[in-house]
Design an enzyme around this catalytic site. Structure first.
Site, PDB file in Angstrom:
ATOM      1  CB  CYS A  65      -1.017   0.020   1.110  1.00  0.00           C
ATOM      2  SG  CYS A  65      -2.326   1.097   0.870  1.00  0.00           S
ATOM      3  CD  GLU A 117      -1.293  -6.417   5.113  1.00  0.00           C
ATOM      4  OE1 GLU A 117      -1.572  -5.378   5.379  1.00  0.00           O
ATOM      5  OE2 GLU A 117      -0.888  -6.674   4.052  1.00  0.00           O
ATOM      6  CG  HIS A 121      -3.661  -3.918   2.911  1.00  0.00           C
ATOM      7  ND1 HIS A 121      -2.667  -3.473   3.897  1.00  0.00           N
ATOM      8  CD2 HIS A 121      -4.200  -2.647   2.227  1.00  0.00           C
ATOM      9  CE1 HIS A 121      -2.729  -2.070   3.924  1.00  0.00           C
ATOM     10  NE2 HIS A 121      -3.651  -1.626   3.076  1.00  0.00           N
TER      11      HIS A 121
END
Length: 589
Positions: free
Chosen positions: A413, A547, A545
């Site tokens: 990001c 993750e 993102h």
């Protein structure tokens, strides 16, 4: 096929004595153990705060904001549920006081209550029960099976004013769904005090007494403590809390959170839940049971690997909330999952981004030099997402260091955006390049505001949720490390949370100098989603993102790439060498 049971079983997880006691991990671990039986499990998190969602909460106040496929901004515990249970939840799986009151008030304004006085009991409590029952029956698994069990974590601590309507709703709910379909796990604290380290049961006794006074009796006590139960503690808790000794569990500190399911299983929690909820009556096919058994074998191996002495890989994480690591909990888990899947232990060096800046050298030379020592010693550098100007120049410097010193780099990001700012300034000669988020009238706006977003309303206005990213049909993109790590697919779906993006007008110049945008949004092709630097061991940026989709047995591809590069194994993996066989332990759900 799974069970044909019409009634979902509900397991409520409450907490006592102190907040942050570990209800989320115990709820997730319980759900995982039920999945190892072949059951289909979903989950709900109840947060008693008045916010509609977690989107406007500071990470320093409430930890990470987790983003779901549908764009819901929710509590970080839902991230634990998704990682442990391999499910995809929705915003409805996170209940807040704000959502419940908004629903009831909207009904009152429409006249749904036919002029009656709207009260906490029964209107608020009924709304809570209706929500739990509705969402508890919605499938969240990839195979579309209806849930057999729904785990409901009740946030806060028993006795809190904010939690009172939810406690009362659950008291009523146990009668709505029936005794055989309702089980209460109460998580409490058994502190170790005094010079001799004696375990004390009084706090748990008082907490259970409060709970019983509110009309709920725990079926299982999960007792957090630094050490295993001393002799007689289980029996004492059983006597004063009115539960059988076999229903009292010691959840003491262990080697890792991945060992908590093993700890609970060893003490017999599956037998207790099976008996209490009559799980043997659920009809499951041999195939489903076999999948559950396979899951347990894989999880046990993963936890065993976590406990082994593995070679260490040092990753510098450069952020602005580094003194509260819960702000980056999904990033930490993604690094951990990727590390263990390449047989490496990850050591995270937390670097406060502002400490890398020149101003810090004059203001606090010690912190400045310590920060740069971490950078120099790192095997890989990760710059996660974030909002606000503080530390941005430090993050630009981190990207520059990784680029110039061939250190593996992953930017997420804002971490991708600072890589673009660095490259524009120091390679393309755009000396004053910046993001309009921080310099609205800058000479070279290489990162710009997304045009369709409302500037004035903060909540729920970002580009949120799962969106498709398409790999470009260029020679570099086809052979890019990022595409290979994703298995050579043409399109990937990842979750987003941002307002700003790389300016399409500067893309051509950036690419001409070697910064390639190998992935763009599938809808317009105007949004830059994945970047990769030419002639670098591993320099990747993602506007999304990654993750949020990591799983213990199926790590995020770009995190896997960072760990492989940082441990010198990436080329071997991409060429299909031995490490690829070692890594490929992905869970088939």
């Amino acid at each position: 096929m799974g069970s044909n049971a019409k009634q979902t079983k509900y397991i409520i997880v409450s907490g006592g004595v102190i907040s942050g006691i570990g209800k989320g991990i115990i709820a997730s671990s319980t759900g995982l153990l039920l999945k190892t039986l072949g059951l289909n499990v979903t989950s709900i998190k109840i947060d008693p705060y008045l916010n509609i969602d977690a989107g406007t909460l500071s990470p320093l106040d409430h930890g990470e904001v987790f983003v779901l496929d549908d764009g819901g901004e929710v509590d970080l515990d839902l991230g634990n549920y998704e990682r442990y249970l391999s499910v995809k939840l929705t915003r409805d799986n996170n209940i807040t006081t704000g959502k419940i009151y908004r629903e009831v008030i909207d009904k009152e304004r429409r006249g749904d209550y036919l002029g009656k006085t709207v009260q906490v009991v029964p209107h608020i409590t009924n709304a809570i029960q209706d929500w739990v029952e509705r969402v508890g029956n919605v499938s969240t698994s990839e195979d579309g099976r209806a849930p057999d069990v729904c785990i409901v974590e009740l946030g806060g601590t028993v006795g809190d004013i904010e939690s009172a309507p939810f406690i009362e709703a659950m008291r009523q709910f146990q009668f709505r769904v029936g005794h055989d379909n309702f089980c209460l796990i109460h998580v409490s604290l058994v502190p170790v005090v005094g010079a001799v380290g004696e375990q004390k049961t009084k706090p748990t006794q008082a907490s259970v007494r409060d709970l019983r006074g509110l009309g709920l009796s725990p079926d299982i006590l999960a007792c957090r403590s630094a050490i295993p139960f001393e002799e007689g503690i289980r029996e004492k808790l059983s006597m004063f809390c009115q539960v059988s000794p076999k229903q009292v569990f010691s959840v003491h500190d262990c080697e890792s959170l991945y060992h908590v399911p093993i700890l609970l299983r060893q003490q017999g929690i599956i037998d207790v839940l099976t008996e209490r909820l009559k799980l043997n009556e659920l009809k499951l096919s041999p195939e489903v049971r076999s999948e559950g058994e396979s899951l347990w074998v894989q999880w046990s191996e993963f936890a065993r690997r976590r406990a082994r002495d593995l070679d260490v890989v040092n990753i510098a994480v450069v952020g602005k909330y580094t003194y509260l690591t819960d702000s980056y909990i999904s990033v930490v888990k993604a690094l951990e999952h990727a590390g263990l899947n390449v047989n490496r232990k990850v050591k995270i060096s937390w670097v406060e981004a502002s400490d890398l800046e020149e101003l810090s050298m004059h203001k606090d030379p010690l912190k400045y030099h310590e920060a740069w020592q971490h950078m120099c010693a790192a095997d890989g550098i990760l710059v996660p997402g974030g909002f606000g100007e503080r530390g941005v120049e430090g993050k630009v410097l981190a990207s520059k260091w990784a680029r110039e010193h061939n250190t593996p780099y992953l930017g997420i990001c804002l971490g991708m955006q600072v890589a673009v700012i660095d490259f524009a300034r120091n390679v393309c000669g755009m000396t004053n390049a910046h993001s309009t988020e921080f310099r609205e009238a800058c000479e070279h706006p290489v990162v710009v505001f997304m045009p369709e977003i409302d500037r004035t309303t903060m909540g729920g206005t970002m580009r949120l949720g799962s969106r498709p990213t398409k790999f470009q049909d260029t020679e570099f993109a086809r052979n890019s490390k990022a595409k290979k790590l994703y298995g050579g697919v043409e399109e990937v779906h990842e979750r987003h949370r941002h307002r700003y993006e790389v300016n399409p007008e500067v893309v051509k110049e950036l690419e001409s100098k070697g910064l390639k945008f190998v992935g763009r949004d599938a809808e317009t092709g105007e949004r830059m989603e994945i970047l990769e630097l030419e002639n670098h061991p591993y320099f990747v940026g993602a506007q999304y993102h990654p993750e949020y989709l990591t799983r213990p047995l199926n790590p995020s591809p770009v995190f896997l790439g960072l760990l492989l590069a940082a441990s010198g194994q990436l080329d071997t993996y991409l060429s299909g060498g031995e490490i690829a066989k070692d890594v490929d332990t992905k869970l088939k759900m």
